[in-house]
Design a protein around this motif. Structure first.
Motif, PDB file in Angstrom:
ATOM      1  N   VAL A 167       0.839  -1.201   0.000  1.00  0.00           N
ATOM      2  CA  VAL A 167       0.000   0.000   0.000  1.00  0.00           C
ATOM      3  C   VAL A 167       0.872   1.249   0.000  1.00  0.00           C
ATOM      4  O   VAL A 167       0.620   2.204  -0.742  1.00  0.00           O
ATOM      5  N   GLU A 168       1.922   1.247   0.798  1.00  0.00           N
ATOM      6  CA  GLU A 168       2.833   2.394   0.845  1.00  0.00           C
ATOM      7  C   GLU A 168       3.496   2.640  -0.503  1.00  0.00           C
ATOM      8  O   GLU A 168       3.846   3.772  -0.833  1.00  0.00           O
ATOM      9  N   SER A 169       3.637   1.584  -1.312  1.00  0.00           N
ATOM     10  CA  SER A 169       4.241   1.702  -2.640  1.00  0.00           C
ATOM     11  C   SER A 169       3.236   2.051  -3.730  1.00  0.00           C
ATOM     12  O   SER A 169       3.584   2.088  -4.905  1.00  0.00           O
ATOM     13  N   GLY A 170       1.959   2.245  -3.348  1.00  0.00           N
ATOM     14  CA  GLY A 170       0.960   2.674  -4.317  1.00  0.00           C
ATOM     15  C   GLY A 170      -0.076   1.647  -4.715  1.00  0.00           C
ATOM     16  O   GLY A 170      -0.958   1.919  -5.519  1.00  0.00           O
ATOM     17  N   ASP A 171       0.000   0.436  -4.172  1.00  0.00           N
ATOM     18  CA  ASP A 171      -0.991  -0.598  -4.474  1.00  0.00           C
ATOM     19  C   ASP A 171      -2.251  -0.286  -3.672  1.00  0.00           C
ATOM     20  O   ASP A 171      -2.288  -0.474  -2.460  1.00  0.00           O
ATOM     21  N   ALA A 172      -3.268   0.237  -4.345  1.00  0.00           N
ATOM     22  CA  ALA A 172      -4.439   0.717  -3.603  1.00  0.00           C
ATOM     23  C   ALA A 172      -5.745   0.318  -4.260  1.00  0.00           C
ATOM     24  O   ALA A 172      -6.699   1.069  -4.250  1.00  0.00           O
ATOM     25  N   GLU A 173      -5.798  -0.883  -4.828  1.00  0.00           N
ATOM     26  CA  GLU A 173      -7.054  -1.363  -5.394  1.00  0.00           C
ATOM     27  C   GLU A 173      -7.782  -2.153  -4.326  1.00  0.00           C
ATOM     28  O   GLU A 173      -7.222  -3.060  -3.729  1.00  0.00           O
ATOM     29  N   LEU A 174      -9.010  -1.780  -4.083  1.00  0.00           N
ATOM     30  CA  LEU A 174      -9.818  -2.423  -3.052  1.00  0.00           C
ATOM     31  C   LEU A 174     -10.871  -3.284  -3.730  1.00  0.00           C
ATOM     32  O   LEU A 174     -11.562  -2.835  -4.630  1.00  0.00           O
ATOM     33  N   SER A 175     -10.963  -4.525  -3.313  1.00  0.00           N
ATOM     34  CA  SER A 175     -11.908  -5.458  -3.906  1.00  0.00           C
ATOM     35  C   SER A 175     -12.766  -6.061  -2.806  1.00  0.00           C
ATOM     36  O   SER A 175     -12.245  -6.642  -1.867  1.00  0.00           O
ATOM     37  N   THR A 176     -14.056  -5.905  -2.940  1.00  0.00           N
ATOM     38  CA  THR A 176     -14.977  -6.446  -1.953  1.00  0.00           C
ATOM     39  C   THR A 176     -15.504  -7.793  -2.431  1.00  0.00           C
ATOM     40  O   THR A 176     -16.011  -7.906  -3.534  1.00  0.00           O
ATOM     41  N   GLY A 177     -15.364  -8.806  -1.605  1.00  0.00           N
ATOM     42  CA  GLY A 177     -15.923 -10.118  -1.917  1.00  0.00           C
ATOM     43  C   GLY A 177     -17.207 -10.309  -1.131  1.00  0.00           C
ATOM     44  O   GLY A 177     -17.250 -10.037   0.070  1.00  0.00           O
ATOM     45  N   TYR A 178     -18.253 -10.750  -1.775  1.00  0.00           N
ATOM     46  CA  TYR A 178     -19.544 -10.896  -1.110  1.00  0.00           C
ATOM     47  C   TYR A 178     -20.425 -11.833  -1.917  1.00  0.00           C
ATOM     48  O   TYR A 178     -20.099 -12.199  -3.040  1.00  0.00           O
ATOM     49  N   THR A 179     -21.543 -12.205  -1.343  1.00  0.00           N
ATOM     50  CA  THR A 179     -22.546 -12.949  -2.092  1.00  0.00           C
ATOM     51  C   THR A 179     -23.704 -12.008  -2.405  1.00  0.00           C
ATOM     52  O   THR A 179     -23.986 -11.081  -1.647  1.00  0.00           O
ATOM     53  N   ALA A 180     -24.324 -12.245  -3.541  1.00  0.00           N
ATOM     54  CA  ALA A 180     -25.450 -11.410  -3.961  1.00  0.00           C
ATOM     55  C   ALA A 180     -26.369 -12.228  -4.848  1.00  0.00           C
ATOM     56  O   ALA A 180     -25.993 -13.279  -5.368  1.00  0.00           O
ATOM     57  N   GLU A 181     -27.561 -11.710  -5.020  1.00  0.00           N
ATOM     58  CA  GLU A 181     -28.521 -12.311  -5.935  1.00  0.00           C
ATOM     59  C   GLU A 181     -28.739 -11.343  -7.090  1.00  0.00           C
ATOM     60  O   GLU A 181     -28.708 -10.119  -6.907  1.00  0.00           O
ATOM     61  N   TYR A 182     -28.957 -11.910  -8.278  1.00  0.00           N
ATOM     62  CA  TYR A 182     -29.146 -11.117  -9.496  1.00  0.00           C
ATOM     63  C   TYR A 182     -30.474 -11.472 -10.125  1.00  0.00           C
ATOM     64  O   TYR A 182     -30.709 -12.626 -10.476  1.00  0.00           O
ATOM     65  N   ALA A 183     -31.323 -10.471 -10.247  1.00  0.00           N
ATOM     66  CA  ALA A 183     -32.636 -10.676 -10.838  1.00  0.00           C
ATOM     67  C   ALA A 183     -32.664  -9.998 -12.207  1.00  0.00           C
ATOM     68  O   ALA A 183     -32.227  -8.850 -12.350  1.00  0.00           O
ATOM     69  N   TYR A 184     -33.161 -10.726 -13.201  1.00  0.00           N
ATOM     70  CA  TYR A 184     -33.313 -10.147 -14.534  1.00  0.00           C
ATOM     71  C   TYR A 184     -34.509  -9.203 -14.497  1.00  0.00           C
ATOM     72  O   TYR A 184     -35.654  -9.623 -14.476  1.00  0.00           O
ATOM     73  N   GLU A 185     -34.205  -7.909 -14.425  1.00  0.00           N
ATOM     74  CA  GLU A 185     -35.224  -6.863 -14.336  1.00  0.00           C
ATOM     75  C   GLU A 185     -34.738  -5.661 -15.146  1.00  0.00           C
ATOM     76  O   GLU A 185     -34.290  -4.668 -14.573  1.00  0.00           O
ATOM     77  N   PRO A 186     -34.764  -5.743 -16.494  1.00  0.00           N
ATOM     78  CA  PRO A 186     -34.254  -4.643 -17.317  1.00  0.00           C
ATOM     79  C   PRO A 186     -34.908  -3.312 -16.958  1.00  0.00           C
ATOM     80  O   PRO A 186     -36.097  -3.262 -16.611  1.00  0.00           O
ATOM     81  N   GLY A 187     -34.119  -2.267 -17.042  1.00  0.00           N
ATOM     82  CA  GLY A 187     -34.631  -0.938 -16.733  1.00  0.00           C
ATOM     83  C   GLY A 187     -33.626   0.135 -17.114  1.00  0.00           C
ATOM     84  O   GLY A 187     -32.597  -0.141 -17.728  1.00  0.00           O
ATOM     85  N   VAL A 188     -33.932   1.346 -16.711  1.00  0.00           N
ATOM     86  CA  VAL A 188     -33.076   2.501 -16.972  1.00  0.00           C
ATOM     87  C   VAL A 188     -33.019   3.325 -15.683  1.00  0.00           C
ATOM     88  O   VAL A 188     -34.056   3.588 -15.067  1.00  0.00           O
ATOM     89  N   THR A 189     -31.816   3.731 -15.282  1.00  0.00           N
ATOM     90  CA  THR A 189     -31.671   4.541 -14.077  1.00  0.00           C
ATOM     91  C   THR A 189     -32.207   5.951 -14.330  1.00  0.00           C
ATOM     92  O   THR A 189     -32.436   6.346 -15.478  1.00  0.00           O
ATOM     93  N   ALA A 190     -32.354   6.711 -13.266  1.00  0.00           N
ATOM     94  CA  ALA A 190     -32.843   8.089 -13.367  1.00  0.00           C
ATOM     95  C   ALA A 190     -31.938   8.953 -14.250  1.00  0.00           C
ATOM     96  O   ALA A 190     -32.408   9.884 -14.900  1.00  0.00           O
ATOM     97  N   ASP A 191     -30.641   8.611 -14.313  1.00  0.00           N
ATOM     98  CA  ASP A 191     -29.729   9.386 -15.162  1.00  0.00           C
ATOM     99  C   ASP A 191     -29.535   8.772 -16.552  1.00  0.00           C
ATOM    100  O   ASP A 191     -28.617   9.132 -17.275  1.00  0.00           O
ATOM    101  N   GLY A 192     -30.422   7.831 -16.938  1.00  0.00           N
ATOM    102  CA  GLY A 192     -30.467   7.336 -18.307  1.00  0.00           C
ATOM    103  C   GLY A 192     -29.581   6.160 -18.654  1.00  0.00           C
ATOM    104  O   GLY A 192     -29.380   5.865 -19.832  1.00  0.00           O
ATOM    105  N   VAL A 193     -29.052   5.441 -17.687  1.00  0.00           N
ATOM    106  CA  VAL A 193     -28.187   4.287 -17.951  1.00  0.00           C
ATOM    107  C   VAL A 193     -29.035   3.006 -17.933  1.00  0.00           C
ATOM    108  O   VAL A 193     -29.700   2.705 -16.949  1.00  0.00           O
ATOM    109  N   ALA A 194     -28.967   2.256 -19.033  1.00  0.00           N
ATOM    110  CA  ALA A 194     -29.743   1.013 -19.150  1.00  0.00           C
ATOM    111  C   ALA A 194     -29.031  -0.123 -18.413  1.00  0.00           C
ATOM    112  O   ALA A 194     -27.815  -0.174 -18.347  1.00  0.00           O
ATOM    113  N   TYR A 195     -29.835  -1.042 -17.868  1.00  0.00           N
ATOM    114  CA  TYR A 195     -29.294  -2.211 -17.197  1.00  0.00           C
ATOM    115  C   TYR A 195     -30.208  -3.408 -17.459  1.00  0.00           C
ATOM    116  O   TYR A 195     -31.366  -3.243 -17.839  1.00  0.00           O
ATOM    117  N   GLU A 196     -29.635  -4.619 -17.279  1.00  0.00           N
ATOM    118  CA  GLU A 196     -30.414  -5.835 -17.470  1.00  0.00           C
ATOM    119  C   GLU A 196     -30.757  -6.525 -16.143  1.00  0.00           C
ATOM    120  O   GLU A 196     -31.787  -7.159 -16.019  1.00  0.00           O
TER     121      GLU A 196
END
Length: 159
Positions: free
Chosen positions: A126-155
């Motif tokens: 980290v002191e040498s500049g390695d500063a990528e943070l990766s979060t490991g977790y479990t999640a569920e993914y539902a197919y629910e296509p839509g568009v965010t309030a700022d116009g970005v589409a998702y599936e």
């Protein structure tokens, strides 16, 4: 909807460093983000379609900033690089390099946490500049296509 193990990466410029009397490095980090992120279908274990296709996944603020999710960061283990599975009693000794000493806190679109890095080699990285943070977790993914309030589409929506 299936529950899968996911690892997300965020590059985070270390803006503050503090050292404990024991020599541990204490730094802030961004551990999660709301909005639309892109994944390969195979990263989410989606069985239909080409496994190398990119899908847009929406993380609603009410999921990312829920009390239960924010509280789940407190005491979580820190590893270096990506273990193949979540840290457990079998892998703890081999992979843990420190822990998160706070619940998550909303910081704009991000979740901010305080990391305590205890492993000397990881501190030096980290002191040498390695500063990528990766979060490991479990999640569920539902197919629910839509568009965010700022116009970005998702599936898919992540919960």
């Amino acid at each position: 909807m299936s529950r899968v193990f996911v690892q997300d990466r965020q590059t985070y410029k270390v803006t503050h460093r503090e050292y404990s009397p024991e020599g541990y490095l204490i730094v802030p980090g961004r551990a999660a983000k709301t909005g639309v992120q892109q994944y390969l279908r195979k990263e989410l274990d989606l069985k239909d379609g080409n496994p190398n296709d990119i899908v847009n996944v929406y993380r609603p603020p009410e999921e990312v900033f829920s009390d239960a999710y924010l509280d789940s960061f407190n005491g979580a283990d820190i590893t270096y690089l990506h273990p193949k599975k979540l840290v457990d009693a079998d892998s703890y000794k081999d992979v843990t390099k420190g822990n998160i000493k706070s619940a998550g806190v909303q910081d704009g679109d991000f979740v901010k946490v305080t990391l305590v890095i205890k492993d000397k080699a990881t501190i030096k990285r980290v002191e040498s500049g390695d500063a990528e943070l990766s979060t490991g977790y479990t999640a569920e993914y539902a197919y629910e296509p839509g568009v965010t309030a700022d116009g970005v589409a998702y599936e898919y929506v992540q919960r």
